[in-house]
Each structure stands twice: as structure tokens, then as C-alpha cells.
Design an enzyme around this catalytic site. Structure first.
Site, PDB file in Angstrom:
ATOM      1  N   SER A 341       0.846  -1.199   0.000  1.00  0.00           N
ATOM      2  CA  SER A 341       0.000   0.000   0.000  1.00  0.00           C
ATOM      3  C   SER A 341       0.877   1.242   0.000  1.00  0.00           C
ATOM      4  CB  SER A 341      -0.902   0.005   1.233  1.00  0.00           C
ATOM      5  OG  SER A 341      -0.120   0.128   2.418  1.00  0.00           O
ATOM      6  N   HIS A 342       0.273   2.378  -0.370  1.00  0.00           N
ATOM      7  CA  HIS A 342       1.022   3.632  -0.376  1.00  0.00           C
ATOM      8  C   HIS A 342       1.581   3.951   1.010  1.00  0.00           C
ATOM      9  CE1 HIS A 342      -1.297   5.132  -4.170  1.00  0.00           C
ATOM     10  NE2 HIS A 342      -0.219   4.454  -4.489  1.00  0.00           N
ATOM     11  N   ALA A 343       0.787   3.702   2.056  1.00  0.00           N
ATOM     12  CA  ALA A 343       1.248   4.005   3.410  1.00  0.00           C
ATOM     13  C   ALA A 343       2.488   3.186   3.762  1.00  0.00           C
ATOM     14  CB  ALA A 343       0.136   3.738   4.417  1.00  0.00           C
TER      15      ALA A 343
END
Length: 383
Positions: A341-343
Site C-alpha cells: 500500500s502507499h502508506a
């Protein structure tokens, strides 16, 4: 005033350059065009209309077919900083007016709080400093995905994460995705996530809806498709000259499409074994390292002001709008989200310990006091 995606170069930003290189190598990338950063706002309607007509002639179908509109900044998708999720993406835009508005939104996001906070954290830029060279925008035919996600290709293995519908669920960390690890041409590890929601195209753009229980608990890909994805991931890494994060989609016909490729800016943590200990919460170790601090449950932007330096951020999920908190907190714990994920990508770049996919973390840790986060082992424990 537009450039065919096949002709995109580094002058058109990291995302466009990578997609152009992959198309020239014969890989399955949806056709599209680039609106260069130099196109003036007053000229956007004419540029988008002309680019859409040209795309329709090449790809077939109407000029107002749904498209994906994505940023392509010169400081994005680079070898040292990904800017993953820090600029806007608009999916499902149709017609010149909506596409022009989407292009304008992508451009405006370059000066937004999450992008400027990210640049300050990763490159030492002063808050509010725009990215170098402006922001080009990629407009591509949208893939109506049956399943989509992200893969990591590098260090002798390919890791694939997937969920139902468009890939926004996976990259935004909104679901606990399915995960496969491929090595030596075979699937060596499988993990089925709890995929409770999905994002699909709708007349207004996209819609989030619940996944039926019968689908939430079953794998979103079969092993044959996983192996096909892994082979494509390795080809992307060969074309681009190093390990890559690749966003992909599979349509209803079973065709795999590559939507984005960026260099891996920080290696994935090695899988860790889990022993059992009382009071220890377990999830996915998404960013390595250890840190301790007061558990601070944040349920939305209204709670941002409560976060103090050194807190451990505990939330259901993090979308890119939460990036400014990553420069304040000591560690991150979420209830959903995967390795890709981006996070997770941003946490690894910032060397911020992160454990994702911890069930009921916001309830269990609400009154926990000080906790210790181990991003290598994927654990959260009382400190």
C-alpha cells in the site's frame, strides 16, 4: 499540446516515462496520452479534446470512454523517492470537461499539504515548495478490473497483493489484501485476506461497495494468474533495470494490464515467524525497525490535532492525506492494509516502523498507554 504515451520521456515525469518505456517494450499497458506540464490552463480543453480524439482513433471506441487521470511529476516514481499516493489520481472520468477538471486537480495536488509534507520529509524541501519541473498528467483508458493490486519484483522473489475491483482498495490500504510470494517459478506462500469492500467504476467516477461474504474470504486470483503476474513483474524489472513496484489489473476477460511501475525505494521486510506471547498484537510487518510511544488512536482528520511528536499512530487505515502525520509520529499501526500500500511504501522510505492489518487495533489500543511497535516482527506490545 499532448504526447502519445508511446513517446513519453523523462521530460514528462516519472510515471509517464516508465509507462512509455513499457509500451515500447511490448508490455500490456493501456494506451493513453500525456498532457505536458507546460500546457497553460486556458489550453487544457483543446489539448484534452485533441488527445482524446487521437486516442479513440488508435484504441477504438468513443472519444469520451472512461479514463484514468494520473499525475506524472518529475519528482515522482524516482529511484530515491516514490511520492506514492502524494498526488491526486482520478478514475472513471468521461468527457472533455470532466477530464480537464481531473487534470487540473492532479496539477493542483502538487502544492497540496500531503505532497509538500512528503517532499519536506524525504528531500528536505521547505513546506509548500512545489516539485521541480512542474507536473505532467497521464490520461489512459480505464481498465474495468475484476481484480487489481500491486506486485513487488526484486531480490529473487515476487510478492503479489490483490483484491476485488479497482486497485484503489489495495494502494489506499482500505482492505486486508490477498498475498502470494513467488520464488523459483512457483508459489511458495499464500495468504487470503479479508476483503470487505471494493471500488468499481460508476457513472460519477467510482463507487465503494461491500464485498459479499462468499467473496471476501476466497482468493481473488488463482495460482496460474499469480504466476503470469510474477513473470510480467520480472520483465518489468528487466526493462526498467532494477526492482519495481508495479500496479496491475485483470479485466473480465482475464487479460492482465500494467498500470504503473516505479523503482523500489526501500526493500520489503523479510517475513518473520510468529511465536505466541500474552498481550501481543500481531499484523503484517510492513516497515522495519522498533519504536515505542503513547498509542494515539486517530479515526479521521478531525483527530489530527491530537497527535503529538513521538506518538504511535493507531488507525483503521491511512490514505495519502495522512502523510503529514508520518513526519511526527514514532510508528504506525493500522487495522487494514498490505505490504504494498502507499502508506507502507512511504513508511519504509521514512524508516518509520509500521505494522499493518492488526485486527481491532483502534479498540484494543484506545487506552493502552505506551506501546512498543516492532516493524520487523509485525508485533505491537505493551512497553
Amino acid at each position: 499540446m499532448t504526447v502519445r504515451l508511446d513517446d513519453a520521456s523523462p521530460a514528462h515525469g516519472g510515471k509517464a516515462a516508465a509507462l512509455g518505456a513499457l509500451r515500447r517494450a511490448g508490455l500490456p499497458v493501456p494506451d493513453g496520452f500525456v498532457v505536458p506540464a507546460a500546457v497553460a490552463p486556458r489550453d487544457l480543453p483543446g489539448a484534452v479534446a485533441a488527445g482524446s480524439r487521437d486516442l479513440a482513433r488508435r484504441a477504438g471506441g468513443p472519444a469520451d470512454a472512461p479514463v484514468a487521470v494520473r499525475s506524472s511529476a518529475t519528482d515522482e516514481d524516482g529511484a530515491h523517492a516514490s511520492a506514492a499516493g502524494q498526488y491526486d489520481t482520478v478514475l472513471g472520468a468521461t468527457g472533455t470537461d470532466r477530464v480537464v477538471a481531473a487534470v487540473a486537480a492532479c496539477r493542483a495536488s502538487a502544492a497540496g499539504p500531503r505532497a509538500t509534507a512528503y517532499r519536506a520529509a524525504t528531500a528536505g524541501a521547505a513546506p509548500g515548495t512545489p516539485g521541480p519541473g512542474g507536473l505532467a498528467v497521464v490520461v489512459q483508458r480505464l481498465v474495468d478490473a475484476r481484480t487489481a493490486g500491486v506486485l513487488f519484483a526484486g531480490d529473487g522473489r515476487v510478492v503479489v497483493e490483490a483484491s476485488w475491483g479497482l486497485g484503489e482498495s489495495v494502494v489506499q490500504g482500505a482492505v486486508d489484501p490477498d498475498r502470494w510470494t513467488v520464488a523459483d517459478g512457483r508459489v511458495v506462500e499464500r495468504r487470503t485476506g479479508s476483503k470487505r469492500t471494493r471500488v468499481d467504476r460508476s457513472p460519477g467516477g467510482t463507487t465503494t461497495r461491500a464485498v459479499p461474504p462468499s467473496d471476501a474470504g476466497r482468493p481473488s486470483l488463482d495460482d496460474d494468474t499469480v504466476l503470469r503476474l510474477a513473470a510480467l513483474g520480472r520483465r518489468v524489472a528487466d526493462v526498467r533495470g532494477g526492482p519495481q513496484d508495479v500496479e496491475w489489473a485483470v479485466d473480465d476477460a482475464g487479460t492482465i494490464w500494467l498500470l504503473q511501475a516505479r523503482p523500489v525505494t526501500a526493500a520489503l521486510p523479510e517475513p518473520a515467524g510468529h511465536g505466541e506471547s500474552a498481550g501481543v498484537l500481531r499484523g503484517t510487518g510492513a516497515s522495519g525497525g522498533r519504536a515505542s510511544g503513547p498509542a494515539r488512536v486517530v479515526r479521521g482528520p478531525d483527530d489530527f490535532a491530537s497527535v503529538r511528536p513521538g506518538d504511535v499512530l493507531v488507525c483503521r487505515e491511512t490514505d495519502p492525506a495522512w502523510t503529514p502525520l508520518f513526519g511526527v509520529v514514532a510508528a504506525v499501526v493500522t487495522e487494514t492494509g498490505g505490504l504494498l500500500s502507499h502508506a507502507a511504501i512511504v513508511a519504509r522510505e521514512l524508516r518509520l516502523p509500521a505494522v499493518l492489518g492488526v485486527p481491532a487495533a483502534t479498540d484494543v489500543l484506545r487506552h493502552a498507554g505506551t506501546v512498543a511497535v516492532d516493524g520487523d516482527a509485525g508485533t505491537v506490545a505493551p512497553a
